[in-house]
Design an enzyme around this catalytic site. Structure first.
Site, short mmCIF file in Angstrom:
data_model
loop_
_atom_site.label_atom_id
_atom_site.label_comp_id
_atom_site.label_asym_id
_atom_site.label_seq_id
_atom_site.Cartn_x
_atom_site.Cartn_y
_atom_site.Cartn_z
N GLU A 74 9.07 1.73 12.57
CA GLU A 74 7.66 1.89 12.19
C GLU A 74 7.27 3.36 12.11
OE1 GLU A 74 6.54 -0.69 10.95
OE2 GLU A 74 7.84 -2.17 11.91
N HIS A 77 8.03 4.63 8.70
CA HIS A 77 6.94 4.28 7.77
C HIS A 77 5.76 5.23 7.95
CE1 HIS A 77 8.92 0.77 6.34
NE2 HIS A 77 8.67 0.00 7.38
#
Length: 176
Positions: A74, A77
């Protein structure tokens, strides 16, 4: 993880550097409030939203290694979104970040993939990392509202594969 994981620490430092460039200050740290723990559906361990931040699914995390891989994924991202202002509804943008996150996070390391799939499922040592990254990116892109189906997701992942898989930023290199 924010204190002890080399990958997580490195990624939060890189995110802070990007934030510093945007604000022209040198004292910006990674904003820990952008990490939220919550209960999630059975099929996901985490998620990223450009306005809300990182979601860690407390009911899906198996152990500290799974948490590290999920948080690292994550954070890639998060980094991509800051660096390139990703349009998450653009399938090529989404696919590229998924390829990078699966490749750079550690979730497709040999032992992780072997533990996940084993030899009985057709797992191959040669090109195992690439196959894992491609499979996981395809699954993620197939959940995008602009994606028709799994075949469509595979096609998009294939279109951006070479440039995105070989992009290891902010890492100088990775060990596959």
């Amino acid at each position: 993880m924010l204190k002890y994981s080399p990958t997580v620490i490195f990624m939060t430092q890189q995110i802070a550097k990007l934030n510093n460039k945007r604000t022209n200050t040198d004292d910006m740290k990674f904003d820990e409030s952008k990490i939220i723990c919550d209960v999630c559906p059975d099929w996901k361990s985490g998620g990223f939203h450009p306005e809300l931040g990182i979601l860690i699914c407390q009911n899906r995390i198996k152990d500290k290694w799974h948490l590290e891989d999920t948080l690292s994924h994550e954070l890639v991202h998060y980094f991509d979104n800051l660096k390139w202002e990703v349009d998450w509804l653009n399938l090529k943008h989404h696919a590229c970040s998924e390829i990078r996150a699966s490749s750079l996070s550690g979730e497709c390391r040999f032992m992780q993939e072997f533990a996940r799939r084993g030899f009985n499922t057709g797992f191959k040592v040669e090109k195992g990392h690439q196959e894992c990254v491609k499979r996981r990116a395809t699954i993620s892109v197939s959940g995008n509202p602009n994606c028709k189906d799994m075949k469509h997701a595979e096609k998009i992942v294939d279109q951006v594969w070479d440039s995105c898989f070989n992009d290891t930023r902010p890492f100088d290199e990775i060990y596959r």
